[in-house]
Every structure is written in structure tokens, then in C-alpha cells.
Design an enzyme around this catalytic site. Structure first.
Site, mmCIF file in Angstrom:
data_model
loop_
_atom_site.group_PDB
_atom_site.id
_atom_site.type_symbol
_atom_site.label_atom_id
_atom_site.label_comp_id
_atom_site.label_asym_id
_atom_site.label_seq_id
_atom_site.Cartn_x
_atom_site.Cartn_y
_atom_site.Cartn_z
ATOM 1 N N ASP A 64 0.947 -1.194 0.116
ATOM 2 C CA ASP A 64 0.045 -0.056 0.051
ATOM 3 C C ASP A 64 0.994 1.294 -0.110
ATOM 4 O OD1 ASP A 64 -3.092 0.332 0.847
ATOM 5 O OD2 ASP A 64 -2.008 2.071 0.879
ATOM 6 N N THR A 74 -11.890 2.105 -6.697
ATOM 7 C CA THR A 74 -12.426 2.686 -8.190
ATOM 8 C C THR A 74 -13.767 3.701 -7.791
ATOM 9 O OG1 THR A 74 -13.605 0.594 -8.415
ATOM 10 C CG2 THR A 74 -11.581 1.137 -9.631
ATOM 11 N N THR A 91 -13.620 -3.097 -8.910
ATOM 12 C CA THR A 91 -14.814 -3.115 -9.802
ATOM 13 C C THR A 91 -14.768 -2.037 -10.884
ATOM 14 O OG1 THR A 91 -16.219 -3.449 -7.821
ATOM 15 C CG2 THR A 91 -17.230 -2.527 -9.656
ATOM 16 N N CYS A 121 -19.661 0.701 -3.014
ATOM 17 C CA CYS A 121 -20.089 -0.135 -4.120
ATOM 18 C C CYS A 121 -21.502 -0.040 -4.506
ATOM 19 C CB CYS A 121 -20.520 -1.695 -3.295
ATOM 20 S SG CYS A 121 -18.649 -2.118 -2.630
ATOM 21 N N ARG A 141 -16.489 6.190 4.038
ATOM 22 C CA ARG A 141 -16.585 6.658 2.717
ATOM 23 C C ARG A 141 -18.125 6.887 2.151
ATOM 24 N NH1 ARG A 141 -12.344 2.555 0.209
ATOM 25 N NH2 ARG A 141 -13.739 1.048 1.583
#
Length: 423
Positions: free
Chosen positions: A33, A84, A119, A259, A330
Site C-alpha cells: 500500500d 475505483t 470494480t 459499492c 466513505r
């Protein structure tokens, strides 16, 4: 599997860390990371996302962590699990994916495998990512190295559905690569794997999983708007309809996170780029994105009915994270409710026992309250069904309110008789 496998999982968030932990039980694995503070905490055996316990990290005996490119150069399988997101215009933001691909171009070697889990829209792996690796490495796909796509299915905060017991979709850039990648995942996934016929099929499968949920929730949210105008309790309607064996048990609510509230825009972006304007998907997105405004307006109306002045009113928001029993803030839609209420110059306190106070302050400039003051609030809005909030008794809830108050329940946490309204 070939015991010479050396893995590198790029991105150590909600998706990458649990995957690295499982692979690290069988193969030499590096969790990579770019965030140094994240790597330091993992090296000390702490996961602030709460996806992996200290014991689980310790059990992964072949797992190490790094932020240095030279440390991952010896890997021969690279798995990309970077975020993403979308930008302010609801357009896919591939920047993390592009940077990860460019970085991989510096380390990918002859015979290596690159697998994407992030994704994306169908075609992104082969059209947007692989060319970057080829350009920087001088290698050619399917001649020098191979690629695959295996969509992540992590559900943050879910301790029942984990990496190993969720069936995994896999795919590869050649039939041989697809088989190798499928066997690699099969070595850790107890639930089994499903080998898709192509990378594009696997990408499409991922992006429609959350799109389907988004559209279904949008339908129930729209029904709740209709029933609200009719004076009918939505939950009672859904419970009655739910007695039919094939009725789907969706509930109204705020649709946030990284998501369900994001993935549909990847599909609609790609659809529009090839000349098709998706109607149902975008309509569902508009309904779900507008629910925060409906909640704020409903609370304002209830307060007005009770002759409670909105200006300088004390309002308590219970829960800030995007879902229950999860610290992830988030893309939480609760913040939109807060912003809408803030326009009326109310004093808003936010209580969330799961969210990190420093992260909330940095991201939203909000100071979380750690204790609730009795007799303070003109209105309480229950937005997230954390266990700590669900365990509040009627007397505890009423105690924090002024004698004349409004309680609005977004998540149907409390008994219908003690709230003034619910979604």
C-alpha cells in the site's frame, strides 16, 4: 498449486487485506500500500478497518507488508485491489487503477500474472489497464505475461460472509491463464469458484451485482415516498407483502458506501460511451441519491407541526458510517442529511461509536460526540442501525430529548409507537 507462487496484493483496504491474509497462510505474500501509516499499523498487528483481528493477522505466517516497490519485484502474481471511485460528476475515476497499472509496468516480468479485483466497467482491464503495463514494461500480454479479473465480493463489517466462504468468480486472458488463476483462488476459497468465459464477462458480472441491488432498493424507496403521502406505514406494507414466498425483502434507506452507490455509474458510463442511454439504472440512482433530502424535509415538517423552531434547534444524528457495525465513512449518505439540515442553521450533534473521530474530523470537519446529554435535543434522527444504537431503550432515547421533540427513524430501529416518523 505451484508452491513457487509469490504473491503481492496491491491495496490493503477492506478488500486487499482479507485477501492477503488468506493467501499469506499458504504462499509468501506481500501486502502493498502507498499509505505508510496503514502499513505501519498492519505491521504492528492492528487493522483499523476491523476486517481482520490481531489473531487472524498473526495466523498469516507468510504475510508481510511494505510500501517499497523494490520489495514486490520478486513476486510473480500481482493482485490489484485499489479503490475505483466516481468524481463529482458521477464519472468513473480510474486514477488509482491507472497509477497501480503504471507501477506494475515497472515490476512485471516474463511469465508473471496480473489479476484485477477492483470494480470496473466491462473492457477496462484489457482496454485501460493492460496497455499501461505493456507500455512501461515492454512486455506483451499473452506472450510475456498474463492477466485475469476476479471481482471482489467483500461486504464490510460482515463477519459471516468472509473471503473464504463467498464463491469467487475468476477469469483469465487465455484459457490456460484462466485455469491457473481459477486454481490459485480455489486453493483458499472454500466456497468454490466460477470460471467465467472471459475477463469482460467477469467484469460485467461484478458491476451488475450491485446495480441490481441499487435498482431494487430504489423501487422500495420510491414506494416509501408514495406511501408517506398516503399516510401508510411502509414497513407494515413490506411485512405484509413479504408473506408471499417470492417477495424480495428489500428495505428503504440511504444508499451510500463504495459499492452500491458507485458501481452503477461505471456501467452507465460505459453504456453511454457505446451509444445507449440507460434509463432504469439512472432513474434508480436519482431516487436513491435524493433520499437524504426527503429525510431532512420530513424532519423539518414534523418539527414545524410541533411548533419547534428549526433555527438553533439541537438535533442529534445517530450513526454516520455508511452501514451498520462498520467504521467505513466513505461515501456515507448520512452526511447529505446533515448538510441539508445545516442549511437551516440547526445545531447538529453526531454520535457514532464505530466511526473514527479523527477521520471524521479530517473528512467532514465534524466533531463526534462521545456521550449523549439528557434533555438537550429537539430532534433525534436514527440513521444507522449499529448494535449500540439498536440497544438503546425507550427511556434512554426519550431521556436525551426535550419534552417537546421529534424522533425520526430511518432504519426502523425503534418501536413505531415512540417515533414521530420513519422511512
Amino acid at each position: 498449486m505451484d508452491q513457487q507462487v509469490k504473491l503481492c496484493v496491491i491495496g490493503q483496504g477492506y478488500v486487499g487485506l482479507p485477501l492477503a491474509v488468506e493467501f499469506g497462510k499458504l504462499y509468501p505474500t506481500i501486502g502493498f500500500d502507498i499509505k505508510e501509516d496503514r502499513i505501519r499499523e498492519l505491521q504492528s498487528g492492528i487493522d483499523s478497518t476491523l476486517e481482520c483481528s490481531k489473531e487472524e493477522l498473526a495466523e498469516s505466517t507468510q504475510l508481510s507488508f511494505s510500501t517499497k516497490l523494490e520489495d514486490i519485484a520478486e513476486a510473480n502474481v500481482y493482485i490489484v485491489t485499489v479503490p475505483t471511485p466516481i468524481d463529482d460528476y458521477k464519472t468513473p475515476n480510474l486514477t488509482p487503477l491507472i497509477k497501480a497499472s503504471e507501477m506494475l509496468g515497472k515490476v512485471v516480468k516474463q511469465g508473471d500474472y496480473v489479476i484485477y479485483e477492483s470494480t470496473v466497467y466491462p473492457g477496462a482491464t484489457e482496454e485501460d489497464c493492460i496497455p499501461l503495463i505493456e507500455a512501461r514494461s515492454g512486455l506483451k500480454l499473452n506472450e510475456d505475461f498474463f492477466a485475469g479479473y476476479s471481482p471482489e465480493r467483500i461486504n464490510p463489517g460482515d463477519k459471516e460472509h468472509r473471503v473464504t466462504n463467498i464463491l469467487k468468480v475468476t477469469s483469465g486472458s487465455t484459457p490456460e491463464a484462466a485455469e491457473y488463476i481459477d486454481q490459485l483462488y480455489a486453493s483458499i476459497i472454500k466456497a468454490g469458484t466460477h470460471k467465467a468465459s472471459s475477463i469482460r464477462v467477469a467484469e460485467a458480472a461484478k458491476v451488475i451485482e450491485n446495480t441490481q441491488r441499487d435498482v431494487n432498493i430504489a423501487l422500495v424507496n420510491e414506494l416509501s415516498l408514495i406511501f408517506d403521502k398516503m399516510g401508510i406505514d411502509t414497513l407494515e406494507v413490506l411485512e405484509a407483502a413479504g408473506t408471499k414466498w417470492n417477495f424480495l425483502p428489500f428495505r428503504p434507506g440511504l444508499v451510500g458506501g463504495h459499492c452500491i452507490g458507485v458501481d452503477p455509474y461505471y456501467l452507465t458510463y460505459k453504456a453511454q460511451s457505446i451509444g445507449y442511454h440507460p434509463e432504469m439504472i439512472l432513474s434508480g440512482r436519482r431516487i436513491n441519491d435524493n433520499m437524504s433530502g426527503h429525510i431532512a424535509e420530513k424532519v423539518l415538517r414534523l418539527m414545524t407541526e410541533k411548533k419547534i423552531q428549526m433555527v438553533d434547534a439541537n438535533i442529534l444524528v445517530l450513526g454516520l458510517t455508511f452501514k451498520e457495525n462498520c467504521p467505513d465513512i466513505r461515501n456515507t449518505k448520512v452526511i447529505d442529511v446533515i448538510k441539508d439540515l445545516d442549511d437551516f442553521h440547526a445545531n447538529i450533534d453526531v454520535y457514532d461509536p464505530w466511526a473514527d473521530a479523527l477521520e471524521v474530523k479530517d473528512e467532514y470537519d465534524i466533531d463526534l460526540v462521545s456521550t449523549l446529554e439528557n434533555g438537550k435535543y429537539d430532534a433525534v434522527i436514527a440513521c444507522v442501525s449499529h448494535d449500540q444504537i439498536k440497544s438503546m431503550s425507550t427511556s434512554e432515547l426519550k431521556a436525551v430529548c426535550k419534552p417537546n421533540h421529534v424522533i425520526y427513524d430511518v432504519k426502523h430501529i425503534f418501536d413505531k409507537d415512540i417515533v414521530d416518523g420513519r422511512l
